[in-house]
Design a protein around this motif. Structure first.
Motif, PDB file in Angstrom:
ATOM      1  N   ALA A  71       0.859  -1.190   0.000  1.00 52.07           N
ATOM      2  CA  ALA A  71       0.000   0.000   0.000  1.00 52.07           C
ATOM      3  C   ALA A  71       0.887   1.228   0.000  1.00 52.07           C
ATOM      4  N   ARG A  73      -0.542   4.414  -1.544  1.00 54.39           N
ATOM      5  CA  ARG A  73      -1.369   5.482  -2.110  1.00 54.39           C
ATOM      6  C   ARG A  73      -1.303   6.787  -1.328  1.00 54.39           C
ATOM      7  N   PHE A  74      -1.052   6.677  -0.034  1.00 55.37           N
ATOM      8  CA  PHE A  74      -1.137   7.858   0.823  1.00 55.37           C
ATOM      9  C   PHE A  74       0.240   8.312   1.277  1.00 55.37           C
ATOM     10  N   ALA A  79      -2.080   5.835   7.237  1.00 55.94           N
ATOM     11  CA  ALA A  79      -3.100   5.715   6.190  1.00 55.94           C
ATOM     12  C   ALA A  79      -2.799   4.528   5.290  1.00 55.94           C
ATOM     13  N   ASN A  80      -1.529   4.313   4.960  1.00 52.99           N
ATOM     14  CA  ASN A  80      -1.158   3.173   4.126  1.00 52.99           C
ATOM     15  C   ASN A  80      -1.370   1.848   4.865  1.00 52.99           C
ATOM     16  N   ARG A  81      -1.093   1.850   6.164  1.00 49.58           N
ATOM     17  CA  ARG A  81      -1.321   0.640   6.971  1.00 49.58           C
ATOM     18  C   ARG A  81      -2.813   0.286   6.987  1.00 49.58           C
ATOM     19  N   THR A  82      -3.653   1.276   7.180  1.00 53.09           N
ATOM     20  CA  THR A  82      -5.107   1.060   7.179  1.00 53.09           C
ATOM     21  C   THR A  82      -5.574   0.576   5.813  1.00 53.09           C
ATOM     22  N   ASP A  83      -5.033   1.180   4.760  1.00 49.10           N
ATOM     23  CA  ASP A  83      -5.384   0.785   3.395  1.00 49.10           C
ATOM     24  C   ASP A  83      -5.015  -0.674   3.138  1.00 49.10           C
ATOM     25  N   ALA A  84      -3.823  -1.079   3.552  1.00 47.21           N
ATOM     26  CA  ALA A  84      -3.377  -2.462   3.343  1.00 47.21           C
ATOM     27  C   ALA A  84      -4.266  -3.439   4.107  1.00 47.21           C
ATOM     28  N   ASP A  86      -7.377  -2.949   5.085  1.00 47.16           N
ATOM     29  CA  ASP A  86      -8.712  -2.958   4.465  1.00 47.16           C
ATOM     30  C   ASP A  86      -8.721  -3.810   3.197  1.00 47.16           C
ATOM     31  N   ARG A  87      -7.660  -3.692   2.404  1.00 41.68           N
ATOM     32  CA  ARG A  87      -7.583  -4.484   1.176  1.00 41.68           C
ATOM     33  C   ARG A  87      -7.468  -5.973   1.476  1.00 41.68           C
ATOM     34  N   GLU A  90     -10.946  -7.126   2.517  1.00 46.63           N
ATOM     35  CA  GLU A  90     -11.826  -7.215   1.344  1.00 46.63           C
ATOM     36  C   GLU A  90     -11.514  -8.451   0.509  1.00 46.63           C
TER      37      GLU A  90
END
Length: 135
Positions: A71, A73-74, A79-84, A86-87, A90
């Motif tokens: 991750a 993107r941010f 934010a990148n840790r949360t994005d990873a 979440d992905r 999902e």
């Protein structure tokens, strides 16, 4: 389902790497991208779910069964840790969803004869397109 995601978050290891993209000069100095690694075998998924996960993950899964998500993107680590995470959640949710069974379509006798008639007509049109010989 939620227990699998919780286990995945607990088993996943995170490492921070330098990222490309937004961040100006800061991007060269600070490791903001997150690389999340998870041994899928440790989750003890059922075989159908495991196969769907392997199919969905594609090149993100190694030959040893390790899922690698990056991750970047941010601009911030958090934010990148949360994005990873979440992905990852999902991906696991999608793997647990059973695909809908496709109902086999049936064509009636009239439809079949119409289709064959159309194929004959098309074949006749194409047969008339050959080279013209004057012999």
């Amino acid at each position: 389902m939620d227990d699998v995601i919780a286990r995945a978050h607990a088993l996943a290891s995170e490492s921070f790497i330098t990222a490309s993209g937004p961040g100006g000069q800061n991007v060269n100095k600070v490791a903001t991208a997150v690389q999340l690694r998870l041994d899928v075998y440790a989750l003890r998924l059922s075989p159908p779910v495991f196969h769907r996960l392997r199919e969905l993950a594609g090149t993100r899964m190694t030959a040893r069964g390790e899922l690698v998500l990056t991750a970047r993107r941010f601009r911030t680590q958090e934010a990148n840790r949360t994005d990873a995470r979440d992905r990852l959640a999902e991906l696991l949710r999608e793997a647990h969803n059973l695909p809908e069974q496709r109902a086999k379509s049936r064509i009636n006798r009239v439809g079949k004869t119409e289709r064959l008639k159309g194929k004959k007509l098309r074949g006749a049109v194409k047969a008339g397109r050959g080279k013209v010989s004057f012999d």
